[in-house]
Each structure stands twice: as C-alpha cells, then as structure tokens.
Design an enzyme around this catalytic site. Sequence first.
Site, PDB file in Angstrom:
ATOM      1  N   PHE A 191       0.811  -1.221   0.000  1.00 47.21           N
ATOM      2  CA  PHE A 191       0.000   0.000   0.000  1.00 47.21           C
ATOM      3  C   PHE A 191       0.847   1.275   0.000  1.00 47.21           C
ATOM      4  CE2 PHE A 191      -3.186  -2.776   2.323  1.00 47.21           C
ATOM      5  CZ  PHE A 191      -4.212  -2.658   1.404  1.00 47.21           C
TER       6      PHE A 191
ATOM      7  N   SER B 292      -2.071  -6.740  -6.877  1.00 46.54           N
ATOM      8  CA  SER B 292      -2.088  -5.561  -6.006  1.00 46.54           C
ATOM      9  C   SER B 292      -2.587  -5.983  -4.632  1.00 46.54           C
ATOM     10  CB  SER B 292      -3.043  -4.499  -6.564  1.00 46.54           C
ATOM     11  OG  SER B 292      -4.387  -4.875  -6.319  1.00 46.54           O
ATOM     12  N   ASP B 293      -2.464  -5.111  -3.649  1.00 49.36           N
ATOM     13  CA  ASP B 293      -3.171  -5.348  -2.399  1.00 49.36           C
ATOM     14  C   ASP B 293      -4.604  -4.833  -2.585  1.00 49.36           C
ATOM     15  OD1 ASP B 293      -3.853  -6.093   0.147  1.00 49.36           O
ATOM     16  OD2 ASP B 293      -2.134  -5.173   1.130  1.00 49.36           O
ATOM     17  N   TYR B 294      -5.413  -5.031  -1.568  1.00 47.96           N
ATOM     18  CA  TYR B 294      -6.846  -4.743  -1.593  1.00 47.96           C
ATOM     19  C   TYR B 294      -7.116  -3.274  -1.987  1.00 47.96           C
ATOM     20  CZ  TYR B 294     -11.530  -5.947   0.297  1.00 47.96           C
ATOM     21  OH  TYR B 294     -12.858  -6.235   0.467  1.00 47.96           O
ATOM     22  N   THR B 295      -7.609  -3.078  -3.179  1.00 49.24           N
ATOM     23  CA  THR B 295      -7.898  -1.741  -3.754  1.00 49.24           C
ATOM     24  C   THR B 295      -6.683  -0.804  -3.791  1.00 49.24           C
ATOM     25  OG1 THR B 295      -8.767  -0.844  -1.652  1.00 49.24           O
ATOM     26  CG2 THR B 295     -10.385  -1.765  -3.175  1.00 49.24           C
TER      27      THR B 295
END
Length: 765
Positions: free
Chosen positions: A257, A288-291
């Site tokens: 992030f 990717s990470d969450y969003t």
Amino acid sequence: MKKILLISTMLISLLVAAQNPQSLKSGNSGMNTFISNLMKKMTLEEKIGQLNLLTPGWGIPTGSVVSTDVEKKIKEGKVGGLFGVIGVVKIKQAQKLAVEQSRLKIPLIFGSDVIHGYKTTVPIPLGLSASWDMKLIEHSAREAAIEATADGLCWTFSPMVDIARDPRWGRIAEGAGEDPYLGAQIAKAMVKGYQGDDLSKNNTLMACVKHFALYGAAEAGRDYNTTDMSRVRMYNEYLPPYKAAVEAGAGSVMSSFNEIDGIPATGNKWLLTDLLRKQWGFKGFVVSDYTSVNEMTNHGMGDLQTVSALALNAGLNMDMVGEGFLNTLKKSLGEGKVTQKQIDDACRRILEAKYKLGLFDDPYRYIDESRTLQEVLTTQRRKEAREIAAHTFVLLKNNNQSLPLKKSGTIALIGPLANDKNNMLGTWAVSGDAQMSIPVLEGMKNVGGSSVNILYAKGANLSDDTLFAKKVNVFGTRIDIDKRSPDEMLKEALETADKSDIIVAVVGEASEMSGEAASRTEITIPESQKKLIRALAKTGKPLVLVVMTGRPLALTEENELAASILVTWHAGMEAGNAVADVLFGNYNPSGKLSATFPRNLGQVPIYYNHKNTGRPSAPNSPKFQSNYLDVPNSPLFPFGYGLSYTSFSYSDFSIDKKEMKPGEKITASVTVTNDGNYDGEETVQLYIRDVVGSITRPLKELKGFQKIYLQKGESRKITFTIGIDDLKFYNYNLQWVAEPGEFEIMVGANSDNVNKENFRLVPGK
Ligand code: NOJ
C-alpha cells in the site's frame, strides 16, 4: 448424487484439456504453446477479465469495497480469481460457473489469507519466527497447505516478509521480526512449505510474497503510511527476505500500500519491473493489495483510469477488488495509454500460474470433499499445532526458578486472557474458529491433572476503555468488558490469590490489538491489567506472567514486579494446552526474540543491527554522546534473547585463521554446555561486523544460527563456516561486494551476549 457430480467434473476436465491437447505436455514449451493458443481465442475483454481478482464478501473484507455481481462477471469471463471464499462447497460452485458457463471455460484461481495455519491455526508469524526453527516453520506451512488445498484453495497470500522495527505497527504480528537474515531464512522455508516441489500437486499452495515492498517501514508505525529510505538501507536491510522468497520460487508477489520514493508501490515501475523482474528475474505474477490501485487516487496520482494505467505500465498483473483494470484498461488502450502487449503479458502471467497449478488439466484438482473430511482439523494436526506453539514461547525472566510449576498445591490462574477463547487464535486467522480453541484454564487442567488445584479469576478487563474496545471488536468480541466493576473483579482476584501458593497471570493484548489497521501509540499492557499486576505483586506470592501479544511490548514495569515472564504471542487454537505444557515443564521453552523488546516507546525504532554514530553511547560521559537522558540505549530484552529452564554456558570460542582470502573459508567454533537441571534447546547465533567499510556498516549482523538440543550435562562443539558471501553487502553503488579489511566474528546466546574474535579479509584470488 456424488457420482453425477464426479462424472460432470471429469467431463469438464476433459473439455478444458481438449481445448488444446498440448495442455498435457509438461515443461515450459508445453505451457507456452497452450497459453498462446488459448490467448488467440480470447477477446480483449476476456484478457482484461483475467486480471481481475474479486471477493464476493463471504470472507473478511479488509477495505470498504466488496465486489458485486460476481456470478454474472464470472460467466462473462470478467474474473480471473476469487478470494475470501471459504469452503470446498462454495469454491466448487464458483469454479463451476467459470468452467461451465463462461465462453472459454478458463478456471478461476482461488486465494485466501492462510497466514498461520488454515483451520488448524498455529501461532502468529511473529511467534513462529521466535522458534528460530526452519524445519518447524516449513512444516507448519506444509501442513497449512495440505489443509487449505483440501478445502478447495490453491493460492495463499503468505508469507508476509516485511521487516518491521516499529512495534507500534500492528502488522509486525504477521511477519518474522526485524532481521533481514532471519527473515530471509523464514521466507524461504515458508515458500518451500507452501509450494512443495510441484505446484500442480493437489496439496500444494501457490505462495504470494507480500507486501512488496517496505510496508513494515511505515512512518510512526501507522498502517498504510508513507515510507522513505535510502537505496542502501533498502537493499541491505529491507529487501533480502523478498528476494529470498523470489529465489525460492514463490509463484506470486503482492504489491504494498505504501509509497516508495514518492510513487506508490502498486504503480512503481522501478520496483515491479526493474528490480523484481529485471534484477531478480521473477517469473510469477504480481497482484495488487486490496484496492491499492484505486487508492493511488488518494495518494494524489490521478483518477482511476490514470492510476490503473500507471499500475499496468509499472508491471502489476492483477488488480485486487478495485476493478480499475476491468473498467478502464480498454479505454486506456484506445487512447494509447497502455499497450496491447502490456495487457497480453499480464494475462499470460495469470494463465501461467493457473497452468502451473494444474487447473487447466483439472479445474477441480483442489476440490475434493473426501479430502476435506480427511485432512481438515485432524487430531494429528491439532497435536502438531500444540507442539509448534510450545516451540515459539520466549521465557524472558525466571527468578528463583518459579517455573516450571509443580503439579501439586494450589495455583491462582488470573487474568482476562486466562479463560478466553476469543483471543487465542491471533490476528489474521480468517478461517479459524475461535470457539474451538483451548483457553489456558482448560489447558492447565488437562496438563496439571488432579493433583494440582487450579483456582480461576478474571481479575480485570483487557481494557476498560469502551471506545477502544469498540474499535478492537470489529470482527466480534475480543475485549469483553465485564458487567462487574474493575474493583469487584480485583477483589475476587486477590481473594483467589490469597488461597494459592503461586499466581499465574495471563495478560497482554487482545488478538485484534495487532494485525492490519491495529497500530498503537502505546506499546504497554493496558492500564486496567497493569493495576491487576501491581496488586498481585503486592501479595508477595510468586507471580508468573504469561504475556499474550502480537507485538513486542515495553514490559519494564512488569519485569520489576514479576518473578517470571513467558511471552506466548497469540499461539493459535492449541494455545491453552501449549502454555500449560511449558508452564508445567513438559516442554522446556526454547524461543528467542526475533524483534527487540524496548524499555519504552521512546526508544523506537530500536533494533540490534544498528550503526555506531560518530558519538556512540559511552557509559560515563553522557553529555555530547548519542544517548538518552532518561533511559539507557540498550533495550529491555535484545534480539535473539530467550531463556530456558536449564542454563547453557559457552566456552573455547576460537576461529581457525586470522586471515582469509576471497576463495577461502573461516571456521568459528564454540563449545556449548547444558550446565543446568533440564534437557533443553539452545539457539547458537553467529554475528559478523565489517569494522571499516566504504559506507558505514552495522555493529553486528546475524549471519547464521543453529538450534541444538542438549541433554542435561551434555556439551557439544558447534562450528560455523564463514565464506566470502557472508561478508558481502550492497555498497554505495548498490554492488554486492566484500571489502578487504578487518572483521569481527561473534558467537553467542543472543545479540547482546557474544564472544568475539577478529580476522582480516585480504585481497587475492
Ligand atoms: C489486505 C492486506 O494488506 C493483505 O495482506 C491481504 O492479503 C489482503 N487484504 C487480502 O485479504
């Protein structure tokens, strides 16, 4: 019914394989041809669909967005994979949609956060790292892989290998602590454990190394915060575990992030392409990470279309939850902001992963209800979870040999974590059932047997602060504020203590006081419990503290008040039994800290492998030195520290030569003797210092360790062989070099207690 399902499963497998008979060919050329042929049939939308990772919201969402219309999207070929779908039944339903109802029948990949065990939970990763036992860690990952694949999964978002030196950061719980060398060994062991020797086997799980990169260096320990560091520090101190995991063959990497050099990791081309692909030769895919694609808008990198294009350009292959790729890449392609090749490359990476997992040969490879019944939550696995847990506990103090406890007399078992199932599993145990866990009271009764009398009292709330409790309790009650007043609880605890010979207080953090978005600005045991500890200490009875925690805590006050302190982390579903095994001496504790325990928060960041400064701390001249006025520079408990019920002495430390040429090796040896009263394990640690360098070098760096078992009275000669690679570091120009000159070799029981010898590296062939 079962039969019909089986036949339809077989038919579908044949159908998928029949798309291209070459799918059955092994090796890269078979894979490349199969994927090229498949991609020729794919539309642009279908290719972009493969880059889309969704969560239907059946698991634990870790952001505000949850995917919608998932079924419809799967049928339309707009989904590459799912996560947060727990259980073989649901996974099968979703896979059926993909392979029966989408045009090209491309199977989905199913991921989950299998972080420390699957349904059979083992200690949090910070705890596992304190075992310093690579075989045990690899085995625990292997077991998790067998269990998770038996429940339909083929991909785990683990290992997390972020170096963390700031205990305020809640996610320190999920990693292996502060050290690049130990972290790298653990990263390798975990990848090996999850992936085994063949990803296409139905009991191996594809690993995902996260969070790439530097997520653990978030400023002020606040989650998702900015990171900023020099390349020299990055290469030498933070990147080694990610690199080790990539070299061990991890199938995927998750971008982090945080930003790096002003560009969020998810859109950072230097990171995802130049470093990861070009320098390290990574062959898997990057998710990717969450969003984290969408979040680049908040970082100030532009609107969704811009940040999605930025991510694809940077080298990201799969977009978790945010659907920026799904909704904008076609437009960006039309506008020349991304290329067809970039979309094709990303799509190929995802298809390759599916191919390697064997999903094209059999999309139901991991979906076998009979395995679920046989492999998930078995008695054997629970037994092993108990053994694993006992190996992770760190004994910080043991005055007057208060431990091990006798299996006789009366023990007052007190504290908010003494009889609590809700906090045993630890953070990020998404598939574990807390109600199946063993609390300490139950474990003590199991192990202590009928000859010991155990009296219980809660004594205090984990915290009395209702607002704090509300924030911690997002996934269910972790901090249970009692109906009774703190005074009433304390009174009961003191009466209980009064009837006993010894007090065991089980205190510390609720499981969700660490983990994601669980940073703290205090790293002490909450005040409600401190009051209890103070009052118990005043009784004058021997006080044993069992400290459950997801982070290094500042235990300065507790260290003064208690006779013994055993840190047990959050130890998983068998926590209570394992704690009792250790307290009663059925297992002699052997854990050593993988992260420094400071005296107070003001010392943070504090880590053993620091540099010297021009004015190093000097005991008798505090002015104008790199000191504090109020506390010493040293931590309360250093990296590598941990006691045993027995004692070990080190003698005859020597090295076999005083000069070393590049092709040569030096052998350091030491004799370790178990001179105490119990059989036990010791982790012998090797540190090296490069005394003069072209850049400043740390005072010591871990370069090796051996965990050995010695019977009472036994001695063993331990040797370490040091080669040129152990002396190398990344210099100012980021070249991996060993510089001739003086080195120190240190061997000992922890980073602060070592024997030292010097040698010179001399130029030559
Ligand atoms: C966000 C976390 O940062 C990451 O570690 C995790 O794997 C994903 N959510 C998916 O749950």
